[in-house]
Write a protein that holds these residues in place. Structure first.
Motif, PDB file in Angstrom:
ATOM      1  N   ARG A 282     -41.991  60.658  90.747  1.00 15.50           N
ATOM      2  CA  ARG A 282     -43.033  61.442  91.395  1.00 15.50           C
ATOM      3  C   ARG A 282     -42.528  62.651  92.180  1.00 15.50           C
ATOM      4  O   ARG A 282     -43.270  63.601  92.398  1.00 15.50           O
ATOM      5  CB  ARG A 282     -43.869  60.540  92.314  1.00 15.50           C
ATOM      6  CG  ARG A 282     -44.767  59.600  91.527  1.00 15.50           C
ATOM      7  CD  ARG A 282     -45.424  58.548  92.399  1.00 15.50           C
ATOM      8  NE  ARG A 282     -46.308  59.148  93.399  1.00 15.50           N
ATOM      9  CZ  ARG A 282     -47.044  58.429  94.245  1.00 15.50           C
ATOM     10  NH1 ARG A 282     -46.981  57.101  94.200  1.00 15.50           N
ATOM     11  NH2 ARG A 282     -47.812  59.020  95.118  1.00 15.50           N
ATOM     12  N   ASN A 283     -41.255  62.639  92.588  1.00 15.08           N
ATOM     13  CA  ASN A 283     -40.745  63.823  93.301  1.00 15.08           C
ATOM     14  C   ASN A 283     -40.202  64.887  92.352  1.00 15.08           C
ATOM     15  O   ASN A 283     -39.786  65.963  92.781  1.00 15.08           O
ATOM     16  CB  ASN A 283     -39.676  63.433  94.326  1.00 15.08           C
ATOM     17  CG  ASN A 283     -38.425  62.847  93.693  1.00 15.08           C
ATOM     18  OD1 ASN A 283     -38.187  62.989  92.505  1.00 15.08           O
ATOM     19  ND2 ASN A 283     -37.615  62.171  94.497  1.00 15.08           N
ATOM     20  N   GLY A 284     -40.197  64.585  91.049  1.00 16.30           N
ATOM     21  CA  GLY A 284     -39.817  65.585  90.047  1.00 16.30           C
ATOM     22  C   GLY A 284     -38.336  65.731  89.795  1.00 16.30           C
ATOM     23  O   GLY A 284     -37.924  66.279  88.768  1.00 16.30           O
ATOM     24  N   TRP A 285     -37.493  65.242  90.716  1.00 12.46           N
ATOM     25  CA  TRP A 285     -36.054  65.475  90.599  1.00 12.46           C
ATOM     26  C   TRP A 285     -35.448  64.809  89.355  1.00 12.46           C
ATOM     27  O   TRP A 285     -34.688  65.440  88.606  1.00 12.46           O
ATOM     28  CB  TRP A 285     -35.340  64.988  91.857  1.00 12.46           C
ATOM     29  CG  TRP A 285     -33.858  65.231  91.821  1.00 12.46           C
ATOM     30  CD1 TRP A 285     -32.881  64.342  91.479  1.00 12.46           C
ATOM     31  CD2 TRP A 285     -33.184  66.461  92.106  1.00 12.46           C
ATOM     32  NE1 TRP A 285     -31.645  64.930  91.552  1.00 12.46           N
ATOM     33  CE2 TRP A 285     -31.800  66.243  91.935  1.00 12.46           C
ATOM     34  CE3 TRP A 285     -33.613  67.732  92.498  1.00 12.46           C
ATOM     35  CZ2 TRP A 285     -30.854  67.238  92.127  1.00 12.46           C
ATOM     36  CZ3 TRP A 285     -32.655  68.725  92.696  1.00 12.46           C
ATOM     37  CH2 TRP A 285     -31.307  68.478  92.514  1.00 12.46           C
ATOM     38  N   ILE A 286     -35.774  63.545  89.143  1.00 13.24           N
ATOM     39  CA  ILE A 286     -35.203  62.837  87.986  1.00 13.24           C
ATOM     40  C   ILE A 286     -35.708  63.448  86.679  1.00 13.24           C
ATOM     41  O   ILE A 286     -34.971  63.533  85.688  1.00 13.24           O
ATOM     42  CB  ILE A 286     -35.528  61.330  88.057  1.00 13.24           C
ATOM     43  CG1 ILE A 286     -34.840  60.710  89.277  1.00 13.24           C
ATOM     44  CG2 ILE A 286     -35.077  60.610  86.792  1.00 13.24           C
ATOM     45  CD1 ILE A 286     -35.218  59.273  89.540  1.00 13.24           C
ATOM     46  N   LEU A 287     -36.969  63.901  86.673  1.00 10.97           N
ATOM     47  CA  LEU A 287     -37.476  64.576  85.478  1.00 10.97           C
ATOM     48  C   LEU A 287     -36.691  65.862  85.208  1.00 10.97           C
ATOM     49  O   LEU A 287     -36.387  66.182  84.053  1.00 10.97           O
ATOM     50  CB  LEU A 287     -38.966  64.888  85.647  1.00 10.97           C
ATOM     51  CG  LEU A 287     -39.926  63.731  85.376  1.00 10.97           C
ATOM     52  CD1 LEU A 287     -41.345  64.106  85.784  1.00 10.97           C
ATOM     53  CD2 LEU A 287     -39.888  63.321  83.903  1.00 10.97           C
ATOM     54  N   LEU A 288     -36.356  66.590  86.259  1.00 14.41           N
ATOM     55  CA  LEU A 288     -35.552  67.804  86.084  1.00 14.41           C
ATOM     56  C   LEU A 288     -34.161  67.461  85.561  1.00 14.41           C
ATOM     57  O   LEU A 288     -33.632  68.145  84.675  1.00 14.41           O
ATOM     58  CB  LEU A 288     -35.446  68.558  87.418  1.00 14.41           C
ATOM     59  CG  LEU A 288     -36.726  69.234  87.921  1.00 14.41           C
ATOM     60  CD1 LEU A 288     -36.522  69.795  89.326  1.00 14.41           C
ATOM     61  CD2 LEU A 288     -37.179  70.346  86.967  1.00 14.41           C
ATOM     62  N   GLU A 289     -33.565  66.389  86.085  1.00 19.18           N
ATOM     63  CA  GLU A 289     -32.252  65.953  85.587  1.00 19.18           C
ATOM     64  C   GLU A 289     -32.332  65.562  84.115  1.00 19.18           C
ATOM     65  O   GLU A 289     -31.432  65.873  83.324  1.00 19.18           O
ATOM     66  CB  GLU A 289     -31.747  64.766  86.414  1.00 19.18           C
ATOM     67  CG  GLU A 289     -31.224  65.132  87.785  1.00 19.18           C
ATOM     68  CD  GLU A 289     -30.492  63.975  88.443  1.00 19.18           C
ATOM     69  OE1 GLU A 289     -29.378  64.180  88.946  1.00 19.18           O
ATOM     70  OE2 GLU A 289     -31.029  62.851  88.454  1.00 19.18           O
ATOM     71  N   THR A 290     -33.404  64.872  83.757  1.00 24.44           N
ATOM     72  CA  THR A 290     -33.579  64.456  82.361  1.00 24.44           C
ATOM     73  C   THR A 290     -33.747  65.660  81.456  1.00 24.44           C
ATOM     74  O   THR A 290     -33.154  65.732  80.366  1.00 24.44           O
ATOM     75  CB  THR A 290     -34.796  63.526  82.228  1.00 24.44           C
ATOM     76  OG1 THR A 290     -34.673  62.441  83.162  1.00 24.44           O
ATOM     77  CG2 THR A 290     -34.896  62.954  80.821  1.00 24.44           C
ATOM     78  N   LEU A 291     -34.549  66.622  81.886  1.00 27.51           N
ATOM     79  CA  LEU A 291     -34.736  67.844  81.108  1.00 27.51           C
ATOM     80  C   LEU A 291     -33.416  68.578  80.919  1.00 27.51           C
ATOM     81  O   LEU A 291     -33.127  69.111  79.838  1.00 27.51           O
ATOM     82  CB  LEU A 291     -35.747  68.756  81.809  1.00 27.51           C
ATOM     83  CG  LEU A 291     -37.222  68.360  81.670  1.00 27.51           C
ATOM     84  CD1 LEU A 291     -38.063  69.037  82.745  1.00 27.51           C
ATOM     85  CD2 LEU A 291     -37.741  68.709  80.281  1.00 27.51           C
ATOM     86  N   ASP A 292     -32.594  68.600  81.964  1.00 28.44           N
ATOM     87  CA  ASP A 292     -31.309  69.286  81.880  1.00 28.44           C
ATOM     88  C   ASP A 292     -30.355  68.569  80.930  1.00 28.44           C
ATOM     89  O   ASP A 292     -29.509  69.204  80.299  1.00 28.44           O
ATOM     90  CB  ASP A 292     -30.689  69.386  83.273  1.00 28.44           C
ATOM     91  CG  ASP A 292     -29.621  70.474  83.351  1.00 28.44           C
ATOM     92  OD1 ASP A 292     -29.936  71.623  82.993  1.00 28.44           O
ATOM     93  OD2 ASP A 292     -28.481  70.169  83.748  1.00 28.44           O
ATOM     94  N   LYS A 293     -30.478  67.239  80.845  1.00 31.25           N
ATOM     95  CA  LYS A 293     -29.675  66.473  79.877  1.00 31.25           C
ATOM     96  C   LYS A 293     -30.112  66.779  78.451  1.00 31.25           C
ATOM     97  O   LYS A 293     -29.294  66.951  77.549  1.00 31.25           O
ATOM     98  CB  LYS A 293     -29.821  64.975  80.145  1.00 31.25           C
ATOM     99  CG  LYS A 293     -28.978  64.448  81.289  1.00 31.25           C
ATOM    100  CD  LYS A 293     -27.557  64.148  80.819  1.00 31.25           C
ATOM    101  CE  LYS A 293     -26.768  63.432  81.908  1.00 31.25           C
ATOM    102  NZ  LYS A 293     -25.394  63.138  81.462  1.00 31.25           N
ATOM    103  N   VAL A 294     -31.429  66.817  78.262  1.00 29.62           N
ATOM    104  CA  VAL A 294     -31.982  67.029  76.921  1.00 29.62           C
ATOM    105  C   VAL A 294     -31.774  68.466  76.463  1.00 29.62           C
ATOM    106  O   VAL A 294     -31.458  68.722  75.297  1.00 29.62           O
ATOM    107  CB  VAL A 294     -33.487  66.667  76.911  1.00 29.62           C
ATOM    108  CG1 VAL A 294     -34.142  67.100  75.610  1.00 29.62           C
ATOM    109  CG2 VAL A 294     -33.662  65.165  77.119  1.00 29.62           C
ATOM    110  N   SER A 295     -31.936  69.409  77.383  1.00 32.60           N
ATOM    111  CA  SER A 295     -31.771  70.834  77.055  1.00 32.60           C
ATOM    112  C   SER A 295     -30.940  71.492  78.155  1.00 32.60           C
ATOM    113  O   SER A 295     -31.495  72.094  79.084  1.00 32.60           O
ATOM    114  CB  SER A 295     -33.143  71.508  76.931  1.00 32.60           C
ATOM    115  OG  SER A 295     -33.015  72.856  76.523  1.00 32.60           O
ATOM    116  N   PRO A 296     -29.619  71.386  78.085  1.00 31.65           N
ATOM    117  CA  PRO A 296     -28.748  71.887  79.156  1.00 31.65           C
ATOM    118  C   PRO A 296     -29.017  73.349  79.505  1.00 31.65           C
ATOM    119  O   PRO A 296     -29.146  74.195  78.620  1.00 31.65           O
ATOM    120  CB  PRO A 296     -27.342  71.703  78.571  1.00 31.65           C
ATOM    121  CG  PRO A 296     -27.489  70.582  77.584  1.00 31.65           C
ATOM    122  CD  PRO A 296     -28.855  70.756  76.994  1.00 31.65           C
ATOM    123  N   GLY A 297     -29.128  73.604  80.822  1.00 32.90           N
ATOM    124  CA  GLY A 297     -29.326  74.965  81.290  1.00 32.90           C
ATOM    125  C   GLY A 297     -30.764  75.393  81.442  1.00 32.90           C
ATOM    126  O   GLY A 297     -31.046  76.489  81.929  1.00 32.90           O
TER     127      GLY A 297
END
Length: 677
Positions: free
Chosen positions: A421-436
């Motif tokens: 819900r704070n968005g941080w883990i989703l951002l980390e996941t997105l960065d793993k899936v599409s670096p940068g």
């Protein structure tokens, strides 16, 4: 330094202090420490760093505590990974001075040792405890009984684990039915290929029950790397012991809370937190005035145990237990009390006073399993029965949670609806899936106290989703902050699907940069099965004929003929036969090397999302082995347009349900372009 190191740490100075191997090992230790309580504070480090070589061996806990207190005033400050590395280096230098080593070369000499010894001391107490657990639960196993009981004073555990069978069996004890026994290679003497298959099956199955295996490979088991084997065993046993710490298994836990809002909060907590809440609930009844916040420093004096066992089993209580001044003597009396209750120890009196977090957690969890002291006549239980229990949502949440945890992010998640819900883990996941792809300059790192900061993170999550062409009709960042289940699941499904399609695109070199579509996966699967001489076919990822499992068995056999033992396959007519086939499919796919998180019910009920991920994972494995899909694609070209139409239709329906229905717009969106969920 490689890009991998740059991902682990952003500080250039830190990057130059460690090798990749060292960073991976320290990251594994850090995440293990953090996962025990959900966060890691400065005050936690002295006890938790006892497992680190040099720092743990050459400094006592008191010396570590004194050193850290001299450096930092606020012991409640949270420790992130880079902060942890800096403290570790300072403690390492301090330990080197204490032991008489001088100079940079000497102070870090142990880092240059073989990787089998880097930071890798193991706890003999933990080993003995886990061996006793294995001897108890697997003693009747037909294959393993020839090796059991294992002598805890030897290293036989690691030798027996080398063929992979013991770990596979232990996973099934923790979460029954995870691995189909028919898929385990159990010959008396296994060749290297068969042993590797068992290890691959073990690792992929461990991920599927929630273990973190980011830095563990099959070679580690073959070489018998004790710290890694013991670490995985520890995780598996922990999952088993905490299995009842939820409201579905133990509805009496509602006694710990007041109203319905508190019940929902309790349902979102990780099992360790629920166990602590239960322990403090019982301690309060017994008149214990302190609050236990961890399974280490807070229970070293054994007083909390004395009060807990007196509440749960007063008939075995020793009146002198609280008058004893020596903590070790009190711990011995606590264990005598536990023995009279019939609780397995899992630890010694010294483990209690030394604050071994893993063994103390195991001990408390076993006490809970044996006698939880909760009432079955609680009013809230009737309320629980009225709460919606959507099995489909629960299964999808589980699959996405395990998928995210398998990536080795900085935080282990226990519930996607709460932890994202704070968005941080989703951002980390997105960065793993599409670096940068993430703009970290505008991201807000936890802990986040201001709600609008969470919305800012989630707004970036939605913005990136649109950039990746996800279907996000009427979805805003605040929907994620509010924990909107359907919208969170819709987003995660598209993210998982995007990930697998990108992986496939990168492997299909002859695709000339074209995007991979659902239709391509369907077409490939049908082509592979037909090329093997079978008449099986799936018309779409929601084709009801898939429920008997035959198509996927044919597909697996076509990519690796030796993997399916057809004598073990059922006809798939009855529901029981279908489930047996589905369980076998999942196990042999994992045995090949597919990282999948679906359940047998997803196959028998033909959950089109999970069916797509299963098919795509098999395709990905095949292409990774150097398999050529040109023939299968060209041979199926006459059906290409039909397959694409079917694929687009089924996936569009799912997208429509996940977003438009949530906003009251029940309509079907059909397009001629590739489908985006």
């Amino acid at each position: 330094m490689s890009g991998y190191v740059g991902i682990l740490v952003s500080d250039p100075w830190l990057q130059n202090q460690f090798t990749q191997v060292e960073l991976r090992s320290l990251k594994s230790h850090y995440m293990s420490m953090k996962r025990e309580n959900g966060r890691l504070n400065l005050g936690d480090l002295p006890s938790k760093m006892s497992r680190l070589k040099v720092v743990g061996e050459n400094l006592t806990e008191q010396e570590r505590a004194s050193f850290i207190q001299d450096l930092y005033q606020n012991q409640d400050d949270e420790v992130d990974y880079e902060f942890f590395l800096k403290i570790y280096l300072k403690l390492q230098a301090h330990a080197s001075v204490r032991t008489g080593s001088t100079g940079a070369k000497n102070s870090s000499a142990f880092l240059k040792a073989a990787t089998t010894t880097l930071l890798h001391t193991i706890s003999e107490s933990e080993k003995a405890s886990y061996v006793a657990h294995i001897n108890n639960y697997l003693s009747q196993d037909k294959f393993l009984k020839r090796y059991l009981p294992i002598d805890p004073s030897t290293n036989n555990l690691f030798e027996i684990a080398k063929d992979g069978v013991l770990l596979c069996k232990l996973i099934n004890v923790a979460v029954p039915g995870t691995i189909d026994d028919r898929a385990i290679n159990t010959k008396a003497v296994l060749n290297p290929w068969e042993r590797n298959e068992n290890h691959t099956l073990c690792l992929n199955s461990a991920k599927a029950i929630g273990c973190t295996v980011v830095n563990i490979g099959t070679q580690d088991f073959i070489e018998g790397r004790r710290h890694l084997v013991l670490g995985l065993i520890s995780q598996i046993i922990k999952i088993q012991l905490l299995a009842d710490l939820n409201l579905k298994k133990t509805p009496q836990l509602v006694e710990l809370v007041g109203d319905s809002k508190d019940v929902e909060e309790l349902m979102s907590l990780p099992p360790e937190k629920i166990l602590l809440r239960w322990m403090n609930f019982q301690l309060k009844k017994g008149g214990y005035n302190k609050t236990v916040t961890n399974f280490s420093s807070d229970i070293k004096d054994a007083e909390a145990y004395a009060y807990l066992l007196k509440v749960l089993a007063p008939e075995h209580s020793n009146p002198s237990i609280l008058t004893v001044k020596d903590a070790l003597e009190r711990a011995k009396l606590v264990l005598e009390h536990a023995d009279k209750m019939g609780c397995k120890r899992y630890l010694t009196a010294r483990d209690i006073v030394e604050g071994s977090p893993n063994l103390n957690l195991a001990f408390v969890a076993h006490i809970f399993q044996h006698r939880n002291g909760l009432s079955t006549q609680t009013k809230q239980i009737s309320f629980l029965e009225t709460m919606p229990d959507d099995a489909q949502i629960s299964r999808e949440e589980r699959a996405f949670r395990l998928w995210i945890n398998s990536m080795g992010l900085s935080t282990y998640i226990n519930n996607v609806f709460e932890d994202l819900r704070n968005g941080w883990i989703l951002l980390e996941t997105l960065d793993k899936v599409s670096p940068g792809i993430v703009n970290w300059k505008i991201a807000n790192k936890p802990p986040i106290k201001m709600p609008f900061r969470k919305v800012e993170n989630c707004n970036q999550v939605v913005k990136i989703g649109k950039q990746l062409k996800f279907s996000l009709v009427n979805i805003a960042g605040n929907d994620i902050v509010q924990g909107n289940k359907k919208l969170i699941l819709a987003y995660l499904w598209q993210l998982m699907r995007y990930n697998i399609l990108q992986l496939l695109k990168n492997l299909r070199f002859h695709s000339f940069g074209k995007e991979i579509t659902d239709a391509d996966i369907l077409q490939w699967a049908n082509g592979k099965v037909r090329s093997s001489g079978s008449q099986c076919r799936m018309d779409s990822f929601k084709d009801k004929s898939l429920s008997n499992g035959t198509f996927f068995l044919e597909l697996l056999s076509s990519v690796q003929p030796r993997v399916v033992n057809w004598s073990l396959v059922t006809k798939g007519i009855t529901e029981e036969e279908k489930k047996m086939n589905a369980t076998y499919i999942i196990s042999i796919a994992r045995k090949l090397g597919c990282s999948i998180f679906l359940l047998p019910e997803d196959i028998t009920e033909v959950n089109q999302k999970m069916i797509l991920t299963l098919t795509a994972s098999i395709m990905y494995w095949f292409l990774k082995q150097g398999g050529d899909d040109k023939a299968s694609v060209s041979s199926d070209s006459e059906n290409s347009s039909q397959s694409e139409a079917i694929s687009n239709s089924t996936t569009d329906d799912s997208a429509s349900e996940s977003s438009a229905d949530e906003n009251g717009r029940r309509r079907r969106r059909r397009t001629n372009s590739k489908v985006l969920f």
